[in-house]
Design a protein around this motif. Structure first.
Motif, PDB file in Angstrom:
ATOM      1  N   GLY A 173      21.873  33.546  -9.665  1.00  0.00           N
ATOM      2  CA  GLY A 173      22.253  34.600 -10.594  1.00  0.00           C
ATOM      3  C   GLY A 173      23.748  34.832 -10.650  1.00  0.00           C
ATOM      4  N   LYS A 174      24.149  35.723 -11.550  1.00  0.00           N
ATOM      5  CA  LYS A 174      25.565  36.036 -11.730  1.00  0.00           C
ATOM      6  C   LYS A 174      25.955  37.361 -11.091  1.00  0.00           C
ATOM      7  CE  LYS A 174      25.962  33.569 -16.163  1.00  0.00           C
ATOM      8  NZ  LYS A 174      26.317  33.699 -17.608  1.00  0.00           N
ATOM      9  N   TYR A 175      24.987  38.237 -10.874  1.00  0.00           N
ATOM     10  CA  TYR A 175      25.283  39.577 -10.379  1.00  0.00           C
ATOM     11  C   TYR A 175      24.522  39.833  -9.083  1.00  0.00           C
ATOM     12  CZ  TYR A 175      26.683  39.803 -15.270  1.00  0.00           C
ATOM     13  OH  TYR A 175      27.242  39.541 -16.474  1.00  0.00           O
ATOM     14  N   ILE A 176      24.869  40.916  -8.404  1.00  0.00           N
ATOM     15  CA  ILE A 176      24.179  41.270  -7.167  1.00  0.00           C
ATOM     16  C   ILE A 176      22.691  41.425  -7.460  1.00  0.00           C
ATOM     17  CG2 ILE A 176      23.947  42.994  -5.352  1.00  0.00           C
ATOM     18  CD1 ILE A 176      26.881  43.701  -5.793  1.00  0.00           C
ATOM     19  N   PRO A 177      21.823  40.702  -6.757  1.00  0.00           N
ATOM     20  CA  PRO A 177      20.389  40.763  -7.079  1.00  0.00           C
ATOM     21  C   PRO A 177      19.804  42.144  -6.845  1.00  0.00           C
ATOM     22  CG  PRO A 177      20.762  39.539  -5.043  1.00  0.00           C
ATOM     23  CD  PRO A 177      22.107  39.761  -5.655  1.00  0.00           C
ATOM     24  N   GLN A 178      18.854  42.482  -7.701  1.00  0.00           N
ATOM     25  CA  GLN A 178      18.215  43.796  -7.698  1.00  0.00           C
ATOM     26  C   GLN A 178      16.770  43.625  -7.233  1.00  0.00           C
ATOM     27  OE1 GLN A 178      17.321  45.247 -11.657  1.00  0.00           O
ATOM     28  NE2 GLN A 178      17.799  47.343 -11.087  1.00  0.00           N
ATOM     29  N   PRO A 179      16.360  44.301  -6.166  1.00  0.00           N
ATOM     30  CA  PRO A 179      14.980  44.145  -5.702  1.00  0.00           C
ATOM     31  C   PRO A 179      14.004  44.875  -6.604  1.00  0.00           C
ATOM     32  CG  PRO A 179      16.074  45.834  -4.409  1.00  0.00           C
ATOM     33  CD  PRO A 179      17.119  45.263  -5.342  1.00  0.00           C
ATOM     34  N   LEU A 180      12.747  44.528  -6.467  1.00  0.00           N
ATOM     35  CA  LEU A 180      11.674  45.271  -7.113  1.00  0.00           C
ATOM     36  C   LEU A 180      11.221  46.392  -6.186  1.00  0.00           C
ATOM     37  CD1 LEU A 180       9.432  42.398  -8.544  1.00  0.00           C
ATOM     38  CD2 LEU A 180      11.178  43.731  -9.759  1.00  0.00           C
ATOM     39  N   GLU A 181      10.904  47.522  -6.784  1.00  0.00           N
ATOM     40  CA  GLU A 181      10.292  48.620  -6.026  1.00  0.00           C
ATOM     41  C   GLU A 181       8.781  48.485  -6.154  1.00  0.00           C
ATOM     42  OE1 GLU A 181      10.007  53.506  -6.002  1.00  0.00           O
ATOM     43  OE2 GLU A 181      11.567  52.502  -7.168  1.00  0.00           O
ATOM     44  N   ILE A 182       8.110  48.343  -5.046  1.00  0.00           N
ATOM     45  CA  ILE A 182       6.663  48.164  -5.020  1.00  0.00           C
ATOM     46  C   ILE A 182       6.038  49.444  -4.474  1.00  0.00           C
ATOM     47  CG2 ILE A 182       4.763  46.703  -4.274  1.00  0.00           C
ATOM     48  CD1 ILE A 182       6.926  45.210  -5.871  1.00  0.00           C
ATOM     49  N   ARG A 183       5.220  50.091  -5.295  1.00  0.00           N
ATOM     50  CA  ARG A 183       4.497  51.285  -4.852  1.00  0.00           C
ATOM     51  C   ARG A 183       3.011  50.951  -4.756  1.00  0.00           C
ATOM     52  NH1 ARG A 183       7.129  55.780  -9.016  1.00  0.00           N
ATOM     53  NH2 ARG A 183       9.319  55.451  -8.419  1.00  0.00           N
ATOM     54  N   VAL A 184       2.496  50.969  -3.558  1.00  0.00           N
ATOM     55  CA  VAL A 184       1.077  50.700  -3.329  1.00  0.00           C
ATOM     56  C   VAL A 184       0.326  52.024  -3.457  1.00  0.00           C
ATOM     57  CG1 VAL A 184      -0.634  49.740  -1.762  1.00  0.00           C
ATOM     58  CG2 VAL A 184       1.686  48.801  -1.803  1.00  0.00           C
ATOM     59  N   VAL A 185      -0.303  52.222  -4.596  1.00  0.00           N
ATOM     60  CA  VAL A 185      -0.932  53.512  -4.896  1.00  0.00           C
ATOM     61  C   VAL A 185      -2.263  53.643  -4.175  1.00  0.00           C
ATOM     62  CG1 VAL A 185      -1.762  54.995  -6.754  1.00  0.00           C
ATOM     63  CG2 VAL A 185       0.232  53.534  -7.128  1.00  0.00           C
ATOM     64  N   LYS A 186      -3.122  52.657  -4.345  1.00  0.00           N
ATOM     65  CA  LYS A 186      -4.399  52.594  -3.639  1.00  0.00           C
ATOM     66  C   LYS A 186      -4.663  51.133  -3.325  1.00  0.00           C
ATOM     67  CE  LYS A 186      -7.082  56.615  -5.157  1.00  0.00           C
ATOM     68  NZ  LYS A 186      -8.397  57.062  -5.708  1.00  0.00           N
ATOM     69  N   SER A 187      -5.149  50.836  -2.136  1.00  0.00           N
ATOM     70  CA  SER A 187      -5.347  49.425  -1.824  1.00  0.00           C
ATOM     71  C   SER A 187      -6.389  49.226  -0.744  1.00  0.00           C
ATOM     72  CB  SER A 187      -4.026  48.786  -1.382  1.00  0.00           C
ATOM     73  OG  SER A 187      -3.632  49.295  -0.122  1.00  0.00           O
ATOM     74  N   ASP A 188      -7.041  48.078  -0.822  1.00  0.00           N
ATOM     75  CA  ASP A 188      -7.926  47.600   0.236  1.00  0.00           C
ATOM     76  C   ASP A 188      -7.278  46.460   1.006  1.00  0.00           C
ATOM     77  OD1 ASP A 188     -10.246  49.260  -0.103  1.00  0.00           O
ATOM     78  OD2 ASP A 188     -10.632  48.201  -1.980  1.00  0.00           O
ATOM     79  N   GLU A 189      -6.101  46.033   0.565  1.00  0.00           N
ATOM     80  CA  GLU A 189      -5.382  44.945   1.208  1.00  0.00           C
ATOM     81  C   GLU A 189      -4.089  45.484   1.790  1.00  0.00           C
ATOM     82  OE1 GLU A 189      -5.101  42.333   3.024  1.00  0.00           O
ATOM     83  OE2 GLU A 189      -6.333  41.199   1.594  1.00  0.00           O
ATOM     84  N   SER A 190      -3.512  44.763   2.721  1.00  0.00           N
ATOM     85  CA  SER A 190      -2.273  45.212   3.365  1.00  0.00           C
ATOM     86  C   SER A 190      -1.092  45.065   2.418  1.00  0.00           C
ATOM     87  CB  SER A 190      -2.017  44.400   4.633  1.00  0.00           C
ATOM     88  OG  SER A 190      -1.661  43.072   4.301  1.00  0.00           O
ATOM     89  N   PRO A 191      -0.068  45.919   2.546  1.00  0.00           N
ATOM     90  CA  PRO A 191       1.124  45.796   1.705  1.00  0.00           C
ATOM     91  C   PRO A 191       1.811  44.433   1.853  1.00  0.00           C
ATOM     92  CG  PRO A 191       1.099  47.926   2.788  1.00  0.00           C
ATOM     93  CD  PRO A 191      -0.010  47.122   3.403  1.00  0.00           C
ATOM     94  N   GLY A 192       1.741  43.844   3.056  1.00  0.00           N
ATOM     95  CA  GLY A 192       2.359  42.542   3.266  1.00  0.00           C
ATOM     96  C   GLY A 192       1.728  41.471   2.396  1.00  0.00           C
ATOM     97  N   VAL A 193       0.397  41.471   2.298  1.00  0.00           N
ATOM     98  CA  VAL A 193      -0.299  40.506   1.451  1.00  0.00           C
ATOM     99  C   VAL A 193       0.006  40.773  -0.015  1.00  0.00           C
ATOM    100  CG1 VAL A 193      -2.571  39.731   0.671  1.00  0.00           C
ATOM    101  CG2 VAL A 193      -2.130  40.036   3.114  1.00  0.00           C
ATOM    102  N   ILE A 194       0.045  42.029  -0.417  1.00  0.00           N
ATOM    103  CA  ILE A 194       0.333  42.391  -1.807  1.00  0.00           C
ATOM    104  C   ILE A 194       1.718  41.900  -2.214  1.00  0.00           C
ATOM    105  CG2 ILE A 194       0.823  44.364  -3.321  1.00  0.00           C
ATOM    106  CD1 ILE A 194      -1.475  45.827  -1.893  1.00  0.00           C
TER     107      ILE A 194
END
Length: 477
Positions: free
Chosen positions: A403-424
């Motif tokens: 890329g050309k600019y400082i990379p921007q992360p995604l914000e991940i909000r786990v609202v409801k889940s049966d799986e771990s956040p790491g797997v998601i």
């Protein structure tokens, strides 16, 4: 706060696995050679002027051969040679084109359109010109895909530069206050031609020329062009994610929103489903309301229920089973009504595990050593519900940040889940590689949301609400 590193997800090909689509296809062939339901001759219909069609013939002939990598590159894994579109390895297919499956546009017709002063009238005239010829090919010739080549002098008069975020919540966005309609050549032509049943590949004349300053090198262009053509022809995948056979089958759904062309009509929802093979279904939902307090569109419970139930029914029809797990990605926060509707549909369709996830752009930035971009795959666990995921950043395989600019992360909000956040988060990183329109694998957004956005931009040009859209992503990309 915890920091994790997710290794680059592997992709599966016909005879092996690799993390890079280009290297994987070259060494192990496209994945769908396993499926025995593919075309080994890609028949390319084309519309253009005599001059641009001649350039297209030359380009396709070049793509049928080995193309060396960009010379003197410091990133040999980023700029790799093109293996050639051949029948004996790689794509294991041939590109076929001849005069009988092309339609020649008159230069006088192009010049007449260029002279039209009104923007809308000029774009509509160009759409109609290409549509008429595409319609003839679709109805009277045996073809797999239609390539529309846009001469430079016309392209400069019907295209405007635009920067559109893929993840859009519509926050702080005002409703349309005038009668100005959005008029976009690419979107309008793809929508108008959708009923023809043949995907379009729109390409600029300048893209057919070699070694043009400011463009990609020829090998990279060939990789992206040929992969898109191949996917649009077969509608099966050149690669898929390597999955754990001990885990239950999973279905990924993206929910997005888009405005009408005049920006006055209430937002319309859509769903995009991908199973582990990349199979997909496009659905159009019903108009929705925007919460005036936070400027975010939300579905009513009944809308959420019917939309997801339709999507899961299509999945069940295609695969003769319901998914064991459903992962739903949304580009805005969930309302209680939406959750109720989605959960009711999942329960009725016998889905045992569900994960509801919101994916947004984050305003936070991290640097390595206060100077270097973060690595792609960095997962920052803020708490159980909130996470940051770098899908763009320094890539070890490429030995650079593309890329050309400082990379921007995604914000991940786990609202409801049966799986771990790491797997998601691992799945989201993998889904950024399921883009068959670009063989550079460090995309920012998962295909669920990237596709949902692209689909919405074309779908707004469809006519009446009962005008049924095509269900394959190949008609929108």
């Amino acid at each position: 706060m915890k920091l994790h590193y997710i290794k680059e997800p592997l992709l599966e090909f016909g005879q092996g696995s690799h993390l890079c689509p280009r290297t994987g296809i070259t060494n192990y062939d496209v994945y769908d050679t396993k499926l025995k339901i593919r075309r080994e001759r890609v028949i390319v219909g084309a519309v253009g002027t005599s001059d641009t069609l001649s350039k297209l013939y030359t380009w396709l002939e070049k793509c049928s051969q080995f193309i060396p990598a960009k010379p003197d590159s410091r990133q040999p894994n980023l700029f790799v040679p093109f293996c050639g579109f051949k029948s004996d390895f790689g794509f294991k297919a041939l590109l076929v084109i001849d005069e009988e499956i092309t339609r020649v546009l008159n230069n006088s017709d192009i010049n007449a359109i260029v002279q039209i002063k009104d923007w809308n009238e000029r774009v509509y005239a160009a759409v109609e010109l290409y549509y008429r010829q595409a319609k003839f090919l679709a109805q009277n010739r045996v073809i797999d895909v239609i390539t529309c080549v846009i001469p430079t002098r016309l392209y400069d008069k019907i295209y405007k530069p635009e920067i559109i975020p893929v993840v859009e919540t519509l926050e702080n966005e005002e409703d349309g206050e005038d009668d100005v309609l959005e008029v976009n050549f690419r979107r309008a032509l793809k929508a108008k031609a959708m009923s023809l049943g043949k995907p379009l590949q729109i390409i600029r004349e300048a893209s057919l020329e070699s070694n043009v300053k400011g463009q990609q090198d020829d090998a990279t262009k060939a990789w992206n062009f040929c992969t898109a053509i191949y996917y649009k022809t077969n509608r099966t995948v050149p690669w898929k994610l390597v999955t754990n056979i001990n885990r239950p089958s999973v279905c990924f759904v993206g929910i997005g929103f888009y405005r009408s062309r005049d920006r006055k009509v209430l937002n319309t929802s859509l769903a995009q489903i991908f199973d582990e093979l990349g199979n997909n279904v496009i659905l159009r939902g019903t108009p929705v309301n925007i919460d005036k307090s936070d400027r975010i569109p939300h579905l009513k419970a009944a809308q959420a229920y019917h939309l997801l139930k339709r999507a899961l029914a299509e999945y069940e029809t295609a695969l003769d089973t319901s998914p064991a797990r459903l992962v739903l990605h949304k580009s805005s926060k969930y309302s209680d009504e939406e959750l109720d509707g989605f959960e009711s549909a999942a329960k009725e369709m016998r889905v045992r595990k569900v994960d509801f996830v919101t994916i947004l752009d984050s305003d936070l930035r991290l640097l390595r050593g206060n100077e270097y971009p973060s690595y792609r795959g960095i997962h920052i666990e803020l708490n159980e519900e909130n996470h940051l995921l770098y899908t763009r950043g320094s890539v070890e395989h490429y030995r650079t940040y593309t890329g050309k600019y400082i990379p921007q992360p995604l914000e991940i909000r786990v609202v409801k889940s049966d799986e771990s956040p790491g797997v998601i988060c691992q799945e989201i990183l993998g889904l950024t590689k399921m883009n068959w329109n670009n063989t550079q694998f460090d995309g920012k957004y998962p295909i669920t949301l990237a596709c949902a956005r692209k689909v919405g931009q074309v779908m707004k040009y469809l006519g009446a609400a009962d005008d049924e859209p095509q269900i394959s992503y190949s008609f929108y990309m």
